[in-house]
Design a protein around this motif. Sequence first.
Motif, mmCIF file in Angstrom:
data_model
loop_
_atom_site.group_PDB
_atom_site.id
_atom_site.type_symbol
_atom_site.label_atom_id
_atom_site.label_comp_id
_atom_site.label_asym_id
_atom_site.label_seq_id
_atom_site.Cartn_x
_atom_site.Cartn_y
_atom_site.Cartn_z
ATOM 1 N N PRO A 1 0.773 -1.244 0.000
ATOM 2 C CA PRO A 1 0.000 0.000 0.000
ATOM 3 C C PRO A 1 0.807 1.298 0.000
ATOM 4 C CG PRO A 1 -1.069 -1.589 1.412
ATOM 5 C CD PRO A 1 0.214 -2.223 0.964
ATOM 6 N N VAL A 2 2.024 1.313 0.544
ATOM 7 C CA VAL A 2 2.777 2.573 0.535
ATOM 8 C C VAL A 2 3.554 2.788 -0.756
ATOM 9 C CG1 VAL A 2 3.016 2.652 3.050
ATOM 10 C CG2 VAL A 2 4.819 1.575 1.670
ATOM 11 N N LYS A 3 3.536 1.804 -1.669
ATOM 12 C CA LYS A 3 4.299 1.926 -2.899
ATOM 13 C C LYS A 3 3.551 2.780 -3.931
ATOM 14 C CE LYS A 3 7.829 -0.681 -1.635
ATOM 15 N NZ LYS A 3 7.416 -1.380 -0.438
ATOM 16 N N ILE A 4 4.110 2.885 -5.136
ATOM 17 C CA ILE A 4 3.577 3.811 -6.142
ATOM 18 C C ILE A 4 2.157 3.428 -6.547
ATOM 19 C CG2 ILE A 4 4.007 4.930 -8.353
ATOM 20 C CD1 ILE A 4 6.199 5.375 -6.258
ATOM 21 N N ILE A 5 1.936 2.154 -6.847
ATOM 22 C CA ILE A 5 0.574 1.616 -6.999
ATOM 23 C C ILE A 5 0.444 0.438 -6.045
ATOM 24 C CG2 ILE A 5 0.369 2.337 -9.407
ATOM 25 C CD1 ILE A 5 0.665 -0.700 -10.132
ATOM 26 N N ARG B 1 -3.606 5.211 -13.343
ATOM 27 C CA ARG B 1 -3.208 6.481 -12.718
ATOM 28 C C ARG B 1 -1.722 6.514 -12.363
ATOM 29 N NH1 ARG B 1 -6.436 7.680 -7.707
ATOM 30 N NH2 ARG B 1 -6.640 5.435 -7.426
ATOM 31 N N LEU B 2 -0.972 5.517 -12.810
ATOM 32 C CA LEU B 2 0.434 5.423 -12.408
ATOM 33 C C LEU B 2 1.214 6.688 -12.762
ATOM 34 C CD1 LEU B 2 3.012 4.070 -11.437
ATOM 35 C CD2 LEU B 2 3.042 2.720 -13.554
ATOM 36 N N ASP B 3 1.140 7.134 -13.984
ATOM 37 C CA ASP B 3 1.915 8.310 -14.374
ATOM 38 C C ASP B 3 1.474 9.545 -13.601
ATOM 39 O OD1 ASP B 3 3.448 6.851 -16.149
ATOM 40 O OD2 ASP B 3 2.199 7.325 -17.892
ATOM 41 N N ASP B 4 0.196 9.656 -13.324
ATOM 42 C CA ASP B 4 -0.302 10.788 -12.534
ATOM 43 C C ASP B 4 0.229 10.713 -11.100
ATOM 44 O OD1 ASP B 4 -2.044 13.140 -12.094
ATOM 45 O OD2 ASP B 4 -3.172 11.776 -10.805
ATOM 46 N N PHE B 5 0.263 9.511 -10.530
ATOM 47 C CA PHE B 5 0.822 9.352 -9.187
ATOM 48 C C PHE B 5 2.268 9.842 -9.144
ATOM 49 C CE2 PHE B 5 -2.075 5.495 -8.051
ATOM 50 C CZ PHE B 5 -3.075 6.355 -7.629
ATOM 51 N N VAL B 6 3.056 9.446 -10.144
ATOM 52 C CA VAL B 6 4.470 9.839 -10.174
ATOM 53 C C VAL B 6 4.584 11.354 -10.343
ATOM 54 C CG1 VAL B 6 6.652 9.618 -11.428
ATOM 55 C CG2 VAL B 6 5.247 7.584 -10.985
ATOM 56 N N ALA B 7 3.745 11.938 -11.193
ATOM 57 C CA ALA B 7 3.776 13.389 -11.388
ATOM 58 C C ALA B 7 3.444 14.124 -10.091
ATOM 59 C CB ALA B 7 2.800 13.788 -12.498
ATOM 60 N N ALA C 1 10.691 7.402 -9.557
ATOM 61 C CA ALA C 1 9.279 7.251 -9.208
ATOM 62 C C ALA C 1 8.963 7.931 -7.880
ATOM 63 C CB ALA C 1 8.900 5.773 -9.136
ATOM 64 N N LEU C 2 10.006 8.297 -7.122
ATOM 65 C CA LEU C 2 9.872 9.035 -5.870
ATOM 66 C C LEU C 2 8.928 8.357 -4.874
ATOM 67 C CD1 LEU C 2 10.068 12.747 -7.034
ATOM 68 C CD2 LEU C 2 11.539 11.627 -5.362
ATOM 69 N N HIS C 3 9.163 7.083 -4.672
ATOM 70 C CA HIS C 3 8.443 6.393 -3.599
ATOM 71 C C HIS C 3 8.747 7.029 -2.248
ATOM 72 C CE1 HIS C 3 7.245 3.487 -0.657
ATOM 73 N NE2 HIS C 3 8.459 3.041 -0.455
ATOM 74 N N LEU C 4 9.989 7.451 -2.045
ATOM 75 C CA LEU C 4 10.409 8.053 -0.783
ATOM 76 C C LEU C 4 11.062 9.399 -1.043
ATOM 77 C CD1 LEU C 4 12.200 4.958 0.843
ATOM 78 C CD2 LEU C 4 9.834 5.706 1.246
ATOM 79 N N TYR C 5 10.970 10.274 -0.035
ATOM 80 C CA TYR C 5 11.715 11.531 -0.049
ATOM 81 C C TYR C 5 12.603 11.533 1.192
ATOM 82 C CZ TYR C 5 12.860 16.451 -0.669
ATOM 83 O OH TYR C 5 13.537 17.624 -0.860
#
Length: 392
Positions: A188-192, A261-267, A297-301
Amino acid sequence: MSLIPYGKQNISEDDIAAVVAALRSDFLTQGPIVPEFEKTVAAYCGTNHAVAVNSATSALHIACIALGLGPGDLVWTSPITFVASANCARYCGADVDFVDIDPRTYNMSAASLADKLAKAKASGRLPKVVIPVHLSGQSCEMQAIHALSQQYGFRIVEDASHAIGGSYQGDKVGSCRYSDIAVFSFHPVKIITTGEGGMAVTNDLELAKHMARLRSHGITRYPSEMTHPPHGSWYYQQIELGFNYRMTDIQAALGMSQMRRLDDFVAQRHAIAQRYDDLLKDSVATTPWQHPDSHSALHLYVIRLKLGAMKTTHREVFERMRAEGIGVNLHYIPVYRQPYYAQMGFRPEDFPQAERYYAEAITLPIFPGLTDIQQGEVLRRLLTPSGYQTIF
């Protein structure tokens, strides 16, 4: 006080409708949606084959087995990762070692890998498999790592658990241009997300077929893989020892919907990261550096604290922010520090960059749906004690 987590899922009404439709279908598992999800991810990544499983850990495990890893073999991975990147080798009876990280990307250092390989060749024990980890969603320097694999003869599994939706040198992470297999996580915390779940992608048909067998008890229904002709259309054979690592159609339905929505999530993650970058400029934190070859993909900052300037300790900052409702985290404790691995004789001083990272790193909240107000609160709680509240 409500906690602002470091990451969370983003579930839409379309996602819910997709899951409900799967629940109302004839197949809750082993139906048509898992193959459809696999084809969708493979097409997105530009790779030939995908094998969906119940976790990225399972995907790493079957990837190692498919590459022939076993007792007496050696795997190298990054020390700054979740323990699964190393555990998958131990499941196969193989030994594990670590390669220090790059001080800017925090990924496995290609230079350190080259140096370690030269020494390993001289000592007569090279790795059979190297598992670079795309920390935070930023690809490792895969071209350099692949060149070393050609020179030293090891296979490559990309632990891309953080990185679906990212790119390297213009190709999507998962294209396997420079690797044998790449692995994604859908926690659940990943990109999708698929709730829990993972996937292995590859351009090698035989590896894909082998991993597909391994995820379902080592069973095949293909006559060409059987030891003798089938007794009838009902017939199957277990031809090796496998596992029950299957993904359900319910999970795959959620994954299919999320992929739209993957690309939107990354954006959205990039927009949040840019605001962090701007507001933390010239502050008491070092912001993440992005390699020009990589679109993360910026899963983490992950920031690194300038503790001397802050006149505090790493632990004090972490615990204060947690106490004030900011769900910071630390990704990760170096794997060699875990008691299970420490007993194998690893010395922290052999990994100086990983040690420096561990002493300073904190993960700030980043996820689609994080509001400007919430992000401002994160920064206020981080920076106010240091006299930087004026940026707000």
